[in-house]
Design an enzyme around this catalytic site. Structure first.
Site, PDB file in Angstrom:
ATOM      1  N   LYS A  34     -29.392  53.822  21.710  1.00  0.00           N
ATOM      2  CA  LYS A  34     -30.428  53.563  21.703  1.00  0.00           C
ATOM      3  C   LYS A  34     -31.075  53.552  21.005  1.00  0.00           C
ATOM      4  CE  LYS A  34     -31.927  56.461  25.625  1.00  0.00           C
ATOM      5  NZ  LYS A  34     -31.864  57.729  25.523  1.00  0.00           N
ATOM      6  N   ARG A  75     -35.052  62.543  22.233  1.00  0.00           N
ATOM      7  CA  ARG A  75     -33.752  61.329  23.072  1.00  0.00           C
ATOM      8  C   ARG A  75     -32.281  61.438  22.176  1.00  0.00           C
ATOM      9  NH1 ARG A  75     -36.917  55.813  24.004  1.00  0.00           N
ATOM     10  NH2 ARG A  75     -35.792  55.336  25.740  1.00  0.00           N
ATOM     11  N   GLY A  77     -24.251  62.040  31.658  1.00  0.00           N
ATOM     12  CA  GLY A  77     -23.844  62.530  31.276  1.00  0.00           C
ATOM     13  C   GLY A  77     -24.617  64.076  29.618  1.00  0.00           C
ATOM     14  N   MET A  89     -27.046  65.330  27.699  1.00  0.00           N
ATOM     15  CA  MET A  89     -28.492  65.402  27.428  1.00  0.00           C
ATOM     16  C   MET A  89     -29.830  65.031  27.857  1.00  0.00           C
ATOM     17  SD  MET A  89     -31.489  67.690  24.871  1.00  0.00           S
ATOM     18  CE  MET A  89     -32.276  66.218  24.988  1.00  0.00           C
ATOM     19  N   ARG A 110     -31.770  47.090  26.734  1.00  0.00           N
ATOM     20  CA  ARG A 110     -29.670  47.433  25.929  1.00  0.00           C
ATOM     21  C   ARG A 110     -29.270  46.523  26.822  1.00  0.00           C
ATOM     22  NH1 ARG A 110     -30.135  53.364  29.525  1.00  0.00           N
ATOM     23  NH2 ARG A 110     -30.610  52.348  31.349  1.00  0.00           N
ATOM     24  N   HIS A 166       2.660  54.317  48.082  1.00  0.00           N
ATOM     25  CA  HIS A 166       3.307  52.844  48.602  1.00  0.00           C
ATOM     26  C   HIS A 166       1.960  52.040  49.037  1.00  0.00           C
ATOM     27  CE1 HIS A 166       4.783  50.301  52.374  1.00  0.00           C
ATOM     28  NE2 HIS A 166       5.571  50.453  51.642  1.00  0.00           N
ATOM     29  N   ARG A 189      10.913  37.749  45.271  1.00  0.00           N
ATOM     30  CA  ARG A 189      12.821  38.290  46.276  1.00  0.00           C
ATOM     31  C   ARG A 189      12.788  37.985  47.080  1.00  0.00           C
ATOM     32  NH1 ARG A 189       7.538  41.536  44.813  1.00  0.00           N
ATOM     33  NH2 ARG A 189       7.657  43.058  42.971  1.00  0.00           N
ATOM     34  N   ARG A 234      15.079  35.981  42.450  1.00  0.00           N
ATOM     35  CA  ARG A 234      16.098  36.903  42.102  1.00  0.00           C
ATOM     36  C   ARG A 234      16.304  37.651  43.129  1.00  0.00           C
ATOM     37  NH1 ARG A 234      13.668  42.793  42.082  1.00  0.00           N
ATOM     38  NH2 ARG A 234      14.031  42.821  44.245  1.00  0.00           N
ATOM     39  N   SER A 250      13.463  37.783  32.092  1.00  0.00           N
ATOM     40  CA  SER A 250      11.881  38.184  32.985  1.00  0.00           C
ATOM     41  C   SER A 250      11.302  39.722  32.798  1.00  0.00           C
ATOM     42  CB  SER A 250      11.478  37.543  34.091  1.00  0.00           C
ATOM     43  OG  SER A 250      10.957  37.219  35.118  1.00  0.00           O
ATOM     44  N   ASN A 298       8.330  46.742  36.165  1.00  0.00           N
ATOM     45  CA  ASN A 298       8.533  47.989  36.770  1.00  0.00           C
ATOM     46  C   ASN A 298      10.430  48.865  36.382  1.00  0.00           C
ATOM     47  OD1 ASN A 298       5.806  47.319  38.033  1.00  0.00           O
ATOM     48  ND2 ASN A 298       7.226  46.592  39.949  1.00  0.00           N
ATOM     49  N   ASP A 299      11.197  49.312  36.382  1.00  0.00           N
ATOM     50  CA  ASP A 299      12.116  49.146  36.632  1.00  0.00           C
ATOM     51  C   ASP A 299      12.914  49.621  35.044  1.00  0.00           C
ATOM     52  OD1 ASP A 299      13.252  49.510  39.359  1.00  0.00           O
ATOM     53  OD2 ASP A 299      13.655  47.496  39.616  1.00  0.00           O
ATOM     54  N   CYS A 352       7.503  40.265  35.005  1.00  0.00           N
ATOM     55  CA  CYS A 352       6.996  39.881  36.556  1.00  0.00           C
ATOM     56  C   CYS A 352       6.627  41.141  37.673  1.00  0.00           C
ATOM     57  CB  CYS A 352       8.644  38.948  37.513  1.00  0.00           C
ATOM     58  SG  CYS A 352       9.899  40.063  36.935  1.00  0.00           S
ATOM     59  N   TYR A 356       4.908  33.101  30.337  1.00  0.00           N
ATOM     60  CA  TYR A 356       4.607  33.358  30.890  1.00  0.00           C
ATOM     61  C   TYR A 356       4.712  34.632  31.727  1.00  0.00           C
ATOM     62  CZ  TYR A 356       8.310  34.323  33.954  1.00  0.00           C
ATOM     63  OH  TYR A 356       9.596  34.151  34.043  1.00  0.00           O
TER      64      TYR A 356
END
Ligand code: ADP
Ligand code: MG
Ligand code: MG
Length: 869
Positions: free
Chosen positions: A24, A93, A102, A104, A337, A453, A559, A615, A748, A752-753, A816, A836
């Site tokens: 500001k 301000r 959040g 003043m 702004r 899930h 898959r 895979r 690749s 996740n695993d 992947c 990739y």
């Protein structure tokens, strides 16, 4: 004081920018220096706030410095602070470097007291205005500095209005407001045990202190944590001479955007409220008018407002959101702004600003928030609709959907077949619910987190999902659902908004997805800038076609599990598992082969000309058998028992299965290369096949499986081009990547695993349990299944890249895991030098944009910054 300066006038140059002056303050200074009409004032810097936090007190010298700047303000305005005839009034301000609700609230009209208010009335000849200003100060100061509950003031105000029989505060007269001032002073005394401070300097000091203290209030802390804003930035404080929109009908206050924040269309979009002050416009006290109404009522101010908006937009080279006040026909700007906007507006504004020559294509691409693109690929709830939210959960998968409540997957499927739109409402979903999820328009769960899930599967399908809506309860026996206290029956209609987590009773109007020209244009530019290729994770020809539409350059993970399920296949698969010997297994697999071959052909056709990574079978065999209680006979029961594992995630799965039962992988390789050959013969061009072995941890595993792959391929389709590689999803594979690379054409990263195995977190057991605790209690900042754990998993990936490429410079590298569609992780993959990323089809546009932004940031051409300030 030398060297330790804490205060800057708006017309004084400083080199600190937003970090020092807050958004500001920097805006007010910049506008002042541009010659835009801004009331005079000064900014107390974030340095002062940091010093305050360190010492828990106003830093030395600050009070004197403020006094000097007040003196300058007095000189310039010809008014004096606390003057009993014509007092100087200011607003106080807060303003941090990034916009932060959040903190003043602002205090207006500071400097009034019992005598000055009478002076203000005399000098302006406007009693009503003077007492209106004072009652506002009493309330704001009481609430903000002394923490008095605002309702006490509000109730008093509505009593007075009721007593007079009027609706609006603007209908109150001077005497009413004078009485209100007395009442407010009594409330103040009653609450604090002291009279309202009459000395303006004391008012100012206490207000400044309150701003500093508000930096650490719980609301602000929560907001910072949620938005990853560092705790040590601190806030600036702006002291601004008051201009008055509450002086009568030729005064007023408003907010305005330089372009439409929901569509990005050019024009001025805003609201104006006559005879009003400060937050009145947004607080909904009276209904504001469209800003065009100023044209007739205040033509000069309106003209100047339009000019100023054009100037500010040209200066900042971005869409602005401004606050202004008109005092007796004269315009003042109070804030500017960069405007918050929808994804559609962001794209439209970026494209038109590029056309206008305001910004470059690089900047246009860098400005779009990749996460927000999700909004555009799904039907949305009309953003302007006023709706009552019945329940709230997590915004697990974006898009809105509307349909009848169904409580189980089978009925979802049945009703959908009958042509109904349904929402599947479950406690949580399991793999058994898949058919119902496919059939439903959207999914609502009571339990589970962002990676439950339901959430993961829904995101993969691009289907709206609200997860973990704990205000919802389900009674399956009665067939009812209770939503925020309202009982609904199965078959009743609800609407969910997976982009915000909101749930509504009844049907809500939806607007269609907006893959428009702007979207194509910006992503087209992004494609010119990025180095990373983007592929999709898809298992079916239909999804492959969708992925191509979204710009996927291949399949990074196909898959094959689903090729073993399905009415016609599962019995054959079970027969294979139940067979007594290899011969029996081979006989069953022989029957599966043509079915899988035709699956592969479909996918190769859909992806013609682009690489497809397939895979081989990953999950343990017991997943294909029913629960022991449902076994057909003793033999099956025994087999189920024999295959049972204490921890299937770390059991006989992936390449371990392929080594123990080589006939399974042989059949798959045969189906792949036969399919590829068939497509080649039909189209004259061979598909780009990449055969991927899962869960390799040891060189010897891949050596043997490569041998198997090469042998079968040579036998079936001599001369067919293909690659053979592995998924990297075990820490050991990363560490021994040089040895493994000897036998791989590509890696690749199955992150996740890899995340599960590197962290020792089983995802299903983490989410909703200890991981939720970790996130809530700040043991971890982010969910490592959503954003790559760079320090751990990322480091392992880096090791694998270095070691892998050390033996094979041209080793093809990709990712992947779900992380391939998350912006920060995509940037990391760019930095790692992967070839990739691959993600679910609906996230492909996001990944294209994130990849371009990573490339632009690297070259220094443009950097993505969140809109704020
Ligand atoms: P926020 O950060 O919540 O927008 P602001 O500090 O911008 O808070 O101020 C709240 C309201 O008061 C805004 O409508 C603003 O335009 C108005 N306002 C602030 N300072 C002044 C001033 N000196 N004169 C008139 N109006 C002001
Ligand atoms: Mg403001
Ligand atoms: Mg895996």
């Amino acid at each position: 004081m030398a060297g330790n300066r804490y205060v800057y006038d708006f017309d004084e140059p400083s080199s600190g920018g937003k970090e020092l002056l807050g958004g500001k303050g920097a805006g007010l200074a910049e506008m002042t220096q541009l010659g835009v009409p801004v009331p005079a004032g000064f900014t107390i810097t974030t340095d002062a706030c940091r010093a305050f936090m360190a010492a828990h007190d106003i830093p030395d010298g600050l009070e004197e410095e403020v006094a000097e700047h007040i003196a300058r303000l007095e000189e310039r305005s010809g008014k004096r602070f606390g003057d009993v005839n014509d007092p100087l009034l200011v607003s106080v301000r807060s303003g941090a470097a990034v916009s932060m609700p959040g903190m003043m609230d602002s205090i207006l009209n500071l400097g009034l007291n019992d005598q000055a208010v009478a002076g203000l009335a005399r000098s302006t000849g406007n009693d009503r205005f003077a007492y209106d200003s004072y009652r506002r100060l009493l309330q704001m100061f009481g609430e903000v500095v002394d923490g008095i509950d605002g309702h006490r003031f509000e109730r008093r105000l509505s009593d007075v209005k009721q007593g007079k029989g009027v609706q609006q505060d603007s209908d109150l007269e001077a005497d009413d407001l004078r009485a209100l001032v007395d009442a407010f002073k009594t409330i103040y005394e009653d609450e604090t045990g002291r009279g309202f401070p009459q000395d303006p300097r004391e008012q100012l000091t206490r207000a400044v202190r309150a701003v500093f203290e508000s930096w650490d209030n719980p609301r602000a802390q929560v907001y910072r944590r949620a938005h990853e804003i560092p705790d040590d930035l601190g806030t600036a404080v702006n002291v601004v001479q008051m201009v008055f929109g509450n002086k009568g009908e030729s005064s007023g206050t408003g907010v305005c955007f330089t372009r439409d924040p929901s569509t990005g269309e050019q024009g001025h979009y805003g609201e104006f409220l006559a005879n009003a002050q400060g937050e009145d416009v947004v607080a909904g006290i009276r209904t504001p008018q469209p800003v065009e109404t100023m044209k007739d009522q205040l033509p000069e101010a309106f003209e100047q407002l339009l000019e100023t908006m054009v100037r500010l937009e040209r200066h900042y080279r971005d869409m602005q959101d401004i606050e202004f006040t008109v005092e007796d026909g004269k315009l003042f700007l109070l804030q500017t702004r960069s405007a918050k906007r929808t994804a559609a507006a962001a794209l439209k504004a970026a494209v038109s600003m590029t056309d206008e020559g305001l910004i470059t294509r690089e900047e246009a691409v860098a400005r779009i928030d990749p996460g927000a693109l999700d909004q555009l690929l799904h039907p949305m709830i009309d953003p302007s609709a006023q709706l009552e939210v019945a329940a709230k959960g997590l915004n697990a998968s974006p898009g809105a959907a509307c349909g009848r409540i169904v409580l189980d997957a089978d009925s979802a499927e049945e009703r959908a077949k009958a042509g109904e739109n349904v929402i599947l409402v479950r406690w949580e979903t399991t793999p058994d619910d898949i058919h119902g999820m496919i059939a439903a328009q959207g999914i609502l769960t009571v339990h589970g987190g962002m990676t439950s899930h339901a959430a993961v599967v829904a995101r993969g399908m691009g289907k709206p999902c609200v997860a973990g809506a704990d205000g919802v309860s389900i009674d399956t026996d009665a067939g009812t659902v209770t939503l925020g206290g309202r009982k609904l029956d199965e078959g009743d209609t609800i609407t969910i908004d997976g982009g915000t987590g909101r749930v509504f009773v009844g049907a809500v109007e939806l607007v269609p997805p907006q893959i428009n020209e702007d979207f194509e244009t910006v992503l087209g530019w992004a494609d010119d800038f990025r180095r990373l290729k983007v592929r999709a994770n898809v298992d079916t020809p239909e999804d492959a076609a969708k992925a191509r539409e979204f710009g996927a350059q291949g399949i990074g993970l196909c898959r094959t599990e689903h090729m073993f399920f399905g009415e016609d296949r599962l019995p054959v698969v079970q027969e294979m598992i139940m067979a007594d010997d290899e011969q029996g297994r081979r006989a069953a697999l022989e029957r599966l082969l043509p079915m899988q071959q035709s699956d592969f052909e479909g996918i190769f056709e859909a992806m013609a000309g682009l690489p497809v990574t397939i895979r081989l079978l990953d999950p343990p065999l017991h997943e294909f058998l029913p629960d022991e209680s449902q076994a057909r006979d003793d033999k099956m029961r025994q087999r189920i028992r024999a295959l049972r594992e204490a921890n299937p995630m770390l059991g006989t799965r992936g390449c371990r299965l392929g080594l123990m039962f080589p006939e399974i992988y042989e059949m798959q390789v045969r189906a792949i290369v036969r399919g590829a050959r068939a497509v080649q013969e039909r189209n004259g061009e061979a598909p780009l096949v990449e055969i991927m072995h899962p869960l390799v941890g040891f060189e010897e595993e891949l050596r043997r499986l490569r041998e198997l792959t090469v042998r079968v391929a040579e036998e079936e389709a001599p001369g067919l081009p293909y690659l053979c590689g592995t998924m990297i999803e075990l820490p050991r594979a990363c560490v021994r990547a040089d040895e493994i690379a000897e036998h791989a054409d590509f890696f690749s990263f199955g992150t996740n695993d890899l995340t599960q195995t590197a962290l020792g977190f089983s995802r299903d057991d983490a989410e909703g349990k200890f991981l939720t605790y970790y996130l809530e209690h700040d043991v971890l900042d982010r969910n490592p299944f959503e954003t790559l754990d760079l320090a751990g998993v990322g480091e392992l990936m880096q090791l694998a890249v270095e070691r892998g490429r050390s033996v094979k410079a041209d080793l093809k590298l990709g990712i992947c895991g779900e992380h391939g569609g998350e912006a920060k992780s995509v940037a990391f993959c760019h930095d790692l030098g992967l070839d990739y990323v691959s993600c679910s089809p609906y996230r492909v546009p996001l990944a294209r944009l994130a990849a371009a932004q990573a490339a632009l940031a690297e070259s220094g051409a443009a950097q993505y910054v969140t809109a704020g300030g």
